[in-house]
Design an enzyme around this catalytic site. Structure first.
Site, PDB file in Angstrom:
ATOM      1  N   ARG A   1      13.047 -74.608 -19.013  1.00  0.00           N
ATOM      2  CA  ARG A   1      14.029 -73.929 -19.851  1.00  0.00           C
ATOM      3  C   ARG A   1      13.469 -72.728 -20.582  1.00  0.00           C
ATOM      4  NH1 ARG A   1      16.489 -77.964 -23.568  1.00  0.00           N
ATOM      5  NH2 ARG A   1      17.220 -78.789 -21.602  1.00  0.00           N
TER       6      ARG A   1
ATOM      7  N   LEU B   1      22.457 -76.615 -25.494  1.00  0.00           N
ATOM      8  CA  LEU B   1      21.657 -76.260 -24.334  1.00  0.00           C
ATOM      9  C   LEU B   1      21.153 -77.503 -23.611  1.00  0.00           C
ATOM     10  CD1 LEU B   1      20.276 -74.078 -22.628  1.00  0.00           C
ATOM     11  CD2 LEU B   1      18.430 -74.041 -24.314  1.00  0.00           C
TER      12      LEU B   1
ATOM     13  N   LYS C   1      23.876 -79.088 -21.546  1.00  0.00           N
ATOM     14  CA  LYS C   1      24.119 -78.329 -20.315  1.00  0.00           C
ATOM     15  C   LYS C   1      22.982 -78.481 -19.312  1.00  0.00           C
ATOM     16  CE  LYS C   1      25.456 -74.083 -21.003  1.00  0.00           C
ATOM     17  NZ  LYS C   1      25.450 -72.713 -21.611  1.00  0.00           N
ATOM     18  N   ASP C   2      21.743 -78.566 -19.823  1.00  0.00           N
ATOM     19  CA  ASP C   2      20.569 -78.623 -18.956  1.00  0.00           C
ATOM     20  C   ASP C   2      19.584 -79.615 -19.568  1.00  0.00           C
ATOM     21  OD1 ASP C   2      18.608 -77.990 -17.043  1.00  0.00           O
ATOM     22  OD2 ASP C   2      17.771 -76.432 -18.343  1.00  0.00           O
ATOM     23  N   PRO C   3      19.822 -80.919 -19.397  1.00  0.00           N
ATOM     24  CA  PRO C   3      19.025 -81.946 -20.088  1.00  0.00           C
ATOM     25  C   PRO C   3      17.528 -81.845 -19.795  1.00  0.00           C
ATOM     26  CG  PRO C   3      20.989 -82.912 -19.122  1.00  0.00           C
ATOM     27  CD  PRO C   3      20.883 -81.518 -18.568  1.00  0.00           C
TER      28      PRO C   3
END
Length: 440
Positions: A35, A150, A153-155
Site C-alpha cells: 500500500r 483504505l 478497500k484494500d485490507p
C-alpha cells in the site's frame, strides 16, 4: 496485545538452537504489503519529524499524482479517496462517512463504529481544555478515518513478524500524534526511570530483554512510547509487542497496529471462539514462535508480552482495576526462547496504568468490533529490577517465578494508582519505586 499460546519447548542449553526452521513454505500464504505506493516519497528524517495533519497527508497524495503525471505514467495502483483528507469541518467529515456507505465502499457496521470513534475522540480531546482541540480533532480523525477506509478497500495482511511501517508514510508517528492529546501529562508518571537506561545499555551490548507486563488498552503501545519518547526514544520505537489477532483484524484498530513492531499470535482467550479454526490458530502461533526465535538469535531485541493473555478488566463487584493474573506457561515459553537464543537475556516486570484512556469492554467479547470509549486522563508506566529465573525447572518453580513477576507488577501498579487516582503525585513513591515525570 496478548500472551503466547504456544507449544512447549524442550529445555536446551543457551547455546543450542532447539529446533530447525524452514521459511520456504511456512509463509507462502502471507501476502506482502504494497500500500505504500499510494504516498509520495519522503526521506526518513523528514517523515519522522513531520507532525501529521489531514492537509499534509492530502498533499502527499497530490505529490504522488504529480510525480506519476510528470513521468508520463498512468493512474495510481489504488484510487485514494479524498473524502476525509479534504474535509474542513465536522459536518464534512461525518457526511463523508455516509457518502462512502451510499457508494458501497464502506459497510454500515464499520461506518457506525467510525462515527462513534469520532464523537468519543472529540469529547475526550475537548476534556483537555486545549484551545486547539477542534483543530486537533479534525486533523487526527480525518487521517484516521481515511486509513480505516483504505483498509476496508484494500485490507492489510499482517505477517507473523510485522515491522512497523515508517516510510514513505509514518504509521508510527500517526499513532503517536493521535494518542498524545489523550494523555494528561501533568498527572502522568514513570516509575524507576533509570532502569530504562539500564535496559538500553543491555540492548547496546547485544543482550535481549523481555518486559512482562499487564495489559489494559489497545493504546498501550502508544502510551508506553509517549511516556518514554523524549528520554528513551530507542525503547519507544524498537519495542516488539506480542499482539493478539484482534488488533490486526479490526479495521478501526489496524492502522494503529501497522505502526508497531508486532509478533502476531492468537490469544488463549480466543483460541476456541470458532472451534473449527483452533487448529489453524495453533499452526499460526507455531510460525510466530519460529519468527520470535529467529529475532532473538540476532540479539539486541526488546520484547513486550502480557502473560495474562489479554487486557485487565474491572472487578465485577467492586469495579476496581488490577493486573490480571499471569499464566505460568506463557512466562515459561518466553523464558525458554530467551535461554535458547544464544544471546544473554534479561526479564523485567513492567506495570501499566492507562485504562481510563480507552478501557476495554467489561467482559471478553468473541466478536470483532468493540465500542471505543475514550477519555483524557493521566497514565503511568513503571519497571522494576530484573528477576532472574531459577535454574531448576519444576512446575512449582515455574509457578513461583511467575508469581514473583506478577507480585512486582502489582506493587508497581498500586504505586501508580496512588499517584494518579489517589492524587498523591510524586509523593506516592516508595523505597523501591521512584516516580518521576521525565518529560518535564
Amino acid at each position: 496485545m496478548s500472551a503466547l499460546s504456544l507449544p512447549s519447548l524442550s529445555c536446551t542449553s543457551s547455546s543450542t538452537y532447539p529446533f530447525s526452521i524452514s521459511l520456504n513454505s511456512s509463509f507462502s500464504s502471507i501476502i506482502p504489503f504494497q500500500r505504500v505506493k499510494l504516498f509520495g516519497s519522503t526521506s526518513k528524517a523528514t517523515t519522522r519529524s513531520f507532525f501529521l495533519t489531514a492537509k499534509a497527508m492530502a498533499e502527499l497524495v497530490k505529490d504522488k499524482e504529480s510525480g506519476v503525471a510528470a513521468a508520463g505514467g498512468g493512474e495510481m495502483d489504488i484510487e485514494h479517496s479524498r473524502t476525509f483528507l479534504e474535509a474542513r469541518s465536522e459536518e464534512e467529515l461525518l457526511s463523508g462517512i455516509k457518502k462512502e456507505v451510499e457508494a458501497g465502499r464502506l459497510p454500515p457496521n464499520v461506518a457506525a463504529g467510525m462515527e462513534e470513534f469520532y464523537r468519543n475522540y472529540k469529547n475526550a480531546i475537548f476534556q483537555s481544555g486545549d484551545p486547539a482541540a477542534a483543530e486537533t480533532v479534525l486533523s487526527n480523525m480525518a487521517v484516521a478515518l481515511d486509513l480505516m477506509l483504505l483498509d476496508v478497500k484494500d485490507p492489510f495482511v499482517f505477517q507473523p513478524y510485522h515491522k512497523a511501517l515508517r516510510e514513505p508514510f509514518d504509521y508510527y508517528m500517526f499513532g503517536q500524534n493521535y494518542i498524545r492529546p489523550l494523555i494528561d501529562f501533568r498527572n502522568s508518571y514513570v516509575g524507576n526511570h533509570s532502569l530504562f537506561y539500564e535496559i538500553e545499555e543491555k540492548l547496546k551490548q547485544g543482550h535481549n530483554v523481555v518486559l512482562f507486563s499487564n495489559h489494559q488498552t489497545e493504546a498501550d503501545p502508544a502510551v508506553t512510547a509517549l511516556l518514554l519518547e523524549k528520554t528513551n526514544p530507542h525503547i519507544a520505537e524498537n519495542l516488539i509487542y506480542v499482539a493478539g489477532d484482534r488488533v490486526i483484524t479490526d479495521p478501526l484498530c489496524k492502522p494503529f497496529s501497522m505502526g508497531r513492531n508486532l509478533i502476531c499470535v492468537y490469544s488463549k482467550k480466543h483460541m476456541f471462539d470458532v472451534p473449527e479454526l483452533a487448529d489453524m490458530k495453533r499452526k499460526a502461533n507455531i510460525r510466530s514462535l519460529k519468527e520470535m526465535a529467529l529475532l532473538l538469535r540476532t540479539g539486541s531485541k526488546l520484547v513486550w508480552i502480557a502473560p495474562s493473555g489479554g487486557r485487565d478488566r474491572p472487578d465485577p463487584v467492586t469495579g476496581e482495576w488490577n493486573p490480571a493474573p499471569f499464566d505460568s506457561s506463557s512466562v515459561d515459553n518466553m523464558r525458554r526462547l530467551i535461554e535458547s537464543s544464544g544471546a544473554p537475556g534479561h526479564m523485567y516486570p513492567l506495570a501499566l496504568l492507562c485504562y481510563d484512556i480507552m478501557p476495554p469492554p467489561s467482559k471478553v467479547e468473541k466478536e470483532i468490533g468493540e465500542r471505543r470509549i475514550i477519555s483524557f486522563h493521566g497514565a503511568g508506566l513503571s519497571v522494576a529490577p530484573e528477576i532472574a529465573a531459577n535454574c531448576e525447572k519444576s512446575e512449582e518453580v515455574k509457578d513461583v517465578y511467575t508469581q514473583a513477576l506478577y507480585k512486582s507488577v502489582t506493587e508497581q501498579y498500586n504505586v501508580l494508582k496512588s499517584a494518579i487516582h489517589g492524587k498523591q503525585g510524586l509523593e506516592a513513591s516508595t523505597a523501591g519505586i521512584a516516580l518521576s515525570q521525565p518529560w518535564n
